[in-house]
Design an enzyme around this catalytic site. Structure first.
Site, PDB file in Angstrom:
ATOM      1  N   ARG A 109      11.025 -12.539 -20.825  1.00 49.83           N
ATOM      2  CA  ARG A 109      11.692 -14.008 -21.006  1.00 49.83           C
ATOM      3  C   ARG A 109      13.049 -13.695 -21.395  1.00 49.83           C
ATOM      4  O   ARG A 109      13.291 -13.191 -22.499  1.00 49.83           O
ATOM      5  CB  ARG A 109      11.122 -14.720 -22.465  1.00 49.83           C
ATOM      6  CG  ARG A 109      11.651 -15.804 -22.775  1.00 49.83           C
ATOM      7  CD  ARG A 109      10.859 -16.803 -23.559  1.00 49.83           C
ATOM      8  NE  ARG A 109       9.764 -17.514 -22.835  1.00 49.83           N
ATOM      9  CZ  ARG A 109       9.201 -18.574 -23.507  1.00 49.83           C
ATOM     10  NH1 ARG A 109       9.414 -19.172 -24.493  1.00 49.83           N
ATOM     11  NH2 ARG A 109       8.220 -19.159 -22.581  1.00 49.83           N
ATOM     12  N   HIS A 136      10.167 -20.955 -14.441  1.00 51.97           N
ATOM     13  CA  HIS A 136       9.000 -20.819 -15.379  1.00 51.97           C
ATOM     14  C   HIS A 136       7.786 -20.736 -14.612  1.00 51.97           C
ATOM     15  O   HIS A 136       6.924 -21.576 -14.647  1.00 51.97           O
ATOM     16  CB  HIS A 136       9.048 -21.631 -16.365  1.00 51.97           C
ATOM     17  CG  HIS A 136       8.151 -21.275 -17.678  1.00 51.97           C
ATOM     18  ND1 HIS A 136       7.598 -20.210 -17.821  1.00 51.97           N
ATOM     19  CD2 HIS A 136       7.950 -22.012 -18.733  1.00 51.97           C
ATOM     20  CE1 HIS A 136       6.992 -20.138 -19.085  1.00 51.97           C
ATOM     21  NE2 HIS A 136       7.274 -21.216 -19.647  1.00 51.97           N
ATOM     22  N   GLN A 139       4.220 -21.113 -16.076  1.00 48.54           N
ATOM     23  CA  GLN A 139       3.705 -22.381 -16.424  1.00 48.54           C
ATOM     24  C   GLN A 139       3.398 -23.069 -15.072  1.00 48.54           C
ATOM     25  O   GLN A 139       2.233 -23.861 -15.423  1.00 48.54           O
ATOM     26  CB  GLN A 139       5.048 -23.011 -17.098  1.00 48.54           C
ATOM     27  CG  GLN A 139       4.802 -24.409 -17.487  1.00 48.54           C
ATOM     28  CD  GLN A 139       3.819 -24.604 -18.724  1.00 48.54           C
ATOM     29  OE1 GLN A 139       3.905 -23.834 -19.600  1.00 48.54           O
ATOM     30  NE2 GLN A 139       2.931 -25.398 -18.596  1.00 48.54           N
ATOM     31  N   ASP A 230       9.454 -32.624 -19.746  1.00 48.36           N
ATOM     32  CA  ASP A 230       9.753 -31.419 -20.570  1.00 48.36           C
ATOM     33  C   ASP A 230      10.777 -31.625 -21.644  1.00 48.36           C
ATOM     34  O   ASP A 230      11.479 -32.907 -21.496  1.00 48.36           O
ATOM     35  CB  ASP A 230      10.303 -30.229 -19.684  1.00 48.36           C
ATOM     36  CG  ASP A 230      10.439 -28.959 -20.471  1.00 48.36           C
ATOM     37  OD1 ASP A 230       9.988 -28.959 -21.438  1.00 48.36           O
ATOM     38  OD2 ASP A 230      11.299 -28.008 -19.619  1.00 48.36           O
ATOM     39  N   CYS A 270       4.880 -29.012 -20.673  1.00 47.10           N
ATOM     40  CA  CYS A 270       4.551 -27.766 -20.862  1.00 47.10           C
ATOM     41  C   CYS A 270       4.450 -27.261 -22.499  1.00 47.10           C
ATOM     42  O   CYS A 270       3.953 -26.125 -22.710  1.00 47.10           O
ATOM     43  CB  CYS A 270       5.860 -26.876 -20.371  1.00 47.10           C
ATOM     44  SG  CYS A 270       7.392 -27.297 -20.959  1.00 47.10           S
ATOM     45  N   ARG A 298      -2.810 -21.619 -19.247  1.00 48.42           N
ATOM     46  CA  ARG A 298      -1.549 -20.378 -19.227  1.00 48.42           C
ATOM     47  C   ARG A 298      -2.438 -19.041 -19.154  1.00 48.42           C
ATOM     48  O   ARG A 298      -2.277 -18.220 -18.577  1.00 48.42           O
ATOM     49  CB  ARG A 298      -0.696 -20.411 -20.403  1.00 48.42           C
ATOM     50  CG  ARG A 298       0.236 -21.687 -20.265  1.00 48.42           C
ATOM     51  CD  ARG A 298       1.142 -21.733 -19.187  1.00 48.42           C
ATOM     52  NE  ARG A 298       2.016 -20.465 -19.425  1.00 48.42           N
ATOM     53  CZ  ARG A 298       3.015 -20.261 -20.045  1.00 48.42           C
ATOM     54  NH1 ARG A 298       3.667 -21.087 -20.881  1.00 48.42           N
ATOM     55  NH2 ARG A 298       3.665 -18.868 -20.098  1.00 48.42           N
TER      56      ARG A 298
HETATM   57  N1   CP Z   1       5.276 -23.566 -22.323  1.00 51.41           N
HETATM   58  C1   CP Z   1       5.789 -22.429 -22.990  1.00 51.41           C
HETATM   59  O1   CP Z   1       6.338 -21.496 -22.102  1.00 51.41           O
HETATM   60  O2   CP Z   1       5.513 -22.294 -24.415  1.00 51.41           O
HETATM   61  P1   CP Z   1       6.450 -21.284 -25.193  1.00 51.41           P
HETATM   62  O3   CP Z   1       7.873 -21.514 -25.143  1.00 51.41           O
HETATM   63  O4   CP Z   1       5.662 -21.640 -26.744  1.00 51.41           O
HETATM   64  O5   CP Z   1       6.093 -19.977 -24.739  1.00 51.41           O
HETATM   65  N1  NVA Z   2      12.696 -26.153 -20.642  1.00 50.33           N
HETATM   66  C1  NVA Z   2      12.139 -25.267 -21.744  1.00 50.33           C
HETATM   67  C2  NVA Z   2      10.728 -24.823 -21.525  1.00 50.33           C
HETATM   68  C3  NVA Z   2      10.163 -24.288 -22.755  1.00 50.33           C
HETATM   69  C4  NVA Z   2       8.600 -23.774 -22.662  1.00 50.33           C
HETATM   70  C5  NVA Z   2      13.037 -24.307 -22.215  1.00 50.33           C
HETATM   71  O1  NVA Z   2      13.434 -23.639 -21.360  1.00 50.33           O
HETATM   72  O2  NVA Z   2      13.251 -24.296 -23.608  1.00 50.33           O
END
Ligand code: CP
Ligand code: NVA
Length: 314
Positions: A109, A136, A139, A230, A270, A298
């Site tokens: 990440r 992502h 997701q 989101d 998400c 997920r």
């Molecule tokens: N949806 C998602 O990726 O959640 P987290 O940021 O908690 O991993």
């Molecule tokens: N768009 C959000 C998604 C989190 C799962 C972010 O990048 O923070």
């Protein structure tokens, strides 16, 4: 092992742009099979180890990967990276060249998508995007699985995404376009998806026969099977919070907006959600909301993904 899609073996998942409809469908089919009969997959990743490198916080992604490995007989190691970027203590190349000696997959990440690209360039083992500034994809796999479960199929279904044209939106655009889901993306002016992601998704929609519309008009939500939103302020964007909250004010998913979308429209997010900001409690807690199905899925989608990327255990 039956149910694997051979073309996925050894691959990275950085974005879904490189994936075909059959490859995504193969992962979704295996995910459904694992979900229906978990006992048959208890050793599917026996002896396999994944390393999770996260530069940003996570609830769902971290836990679903860690629990997923445990449920399939493998093991996951979480490497704290919240306080320093991958590449600061040593070169990204050296992360890749070390980790490939011990582990079977790197799940990262990152703030900058190019960090994933560099890891993938130097790693002989698969690299999986657990969220970047650009996309992502894990997701979106879970989202497609959730939609398919709820709607019976994906073809000719209409999904509406409302809010920021961000990483989650980009992956939803790619997945929907490849899988034949008609998608309307509704954003405030200035927060549209990137031209490159719009172009790539448009090409794939052309090939699958799906429609993809990107607009600032809320009326485009009418008659959809699901409404997705989101956060308006993504991780790393705290400095822009004031400006963003003002720009997105009319784009909240509330009872009135859901009523305009259609009487049976599902609600998707998400998560994490800012309750009372991009969505009201009344919607996120309603019977139409499938947000916790998405979260559960997920794990099933990622388990199927890992089995495909890593192939059969020895
Ligand atoms: N949806 C998602 O990726 O959640 P987290 O940021 O908690 O991993
Ligand atoms: N768009 C959000 C998604 C989190 C799962 C972010 O990048 O923070």
């Amino acid at each position: 092992m039956s149910g694997l899609t051979p073309s996925l073996f050894g691959r990275d998942l950085l974005t879904l742009a490189a994936w075909t409809r059959d490859e995504i469908a193969g992962v979704l089919d295996l995910a459904s099979a694992i979900k229906a009969d978990p006992a048959s997959y208890r050793s599917a990743l026996a002896g396999r180890v994944g390393v999770l490198l996260f530069e940003k916080p996570s609830l769902r992604t971290r836990v679903s990967f860690e629990v997923g490995f445990a449920r399939l007989g493998g093991h996951a190691i979480y490497l704290e990276h919240i306080h320093s970027l991958i590449g600061e203590r040593e070169a990204i190349k050296d992360y890749a060249k070390n980790l490939e000696r011990w582990s079977d997959v790197v799940i990262a990440r990152v703030f900058e998508h190019r960090t994933l690209e560099e890891l993938a360039t130097y790693s002989s083992k698969p690299v999986v995007n657990a969220l970047s500034d650009l996309t992502h994809p894990c997701q979106a796999l879970a989202d497609m699985l959730t939609l398919r479960e709820r709607l019976g199929s994906l073809e000719e279904k209409k999904l509406a995404y409302i809010g920021d044209g961000n990483n989650v939106c980009h992956s939803l655009m790619l997945a929907s376009s490849i899988m034949g889901v008609d998608l309307v993306v509704v954003t405030p002016p200035g927060y549209e998806p990137t031209p490159e992601m719009s172009r790539l998704s448009g090409e794939r929609a052309g090939a699958s026969g799906a429609s993809l519309k990107i607009t600032n008009e809320l009326s485009a939500l009418e008659g959809c099977d699901a409404v997705y939103t989101d956060a308006w302020v993504s991780m790393g964007q705290a400095d822009e919070a004031g400006k963003r909250l003002e720009a997105f004010r009319d784009y909240q998913v509330n009872n009135a907006l859901m009523a305009s979308a259609g009487p049976d429209a599902l609600f998707m997010h998400c998560l994490p959600a800012k309750r009372g900001v991009e969505v009201t409690d009344s919607v996120v807690d309603s019977a139409r909301s499938v947000v916790y199905d998405q979260a559960e899925n997920r794990m099933h989608a990622q388990n199927a993904l890992l089995m495909n990327l890593l192939g059969e255990s020895d």
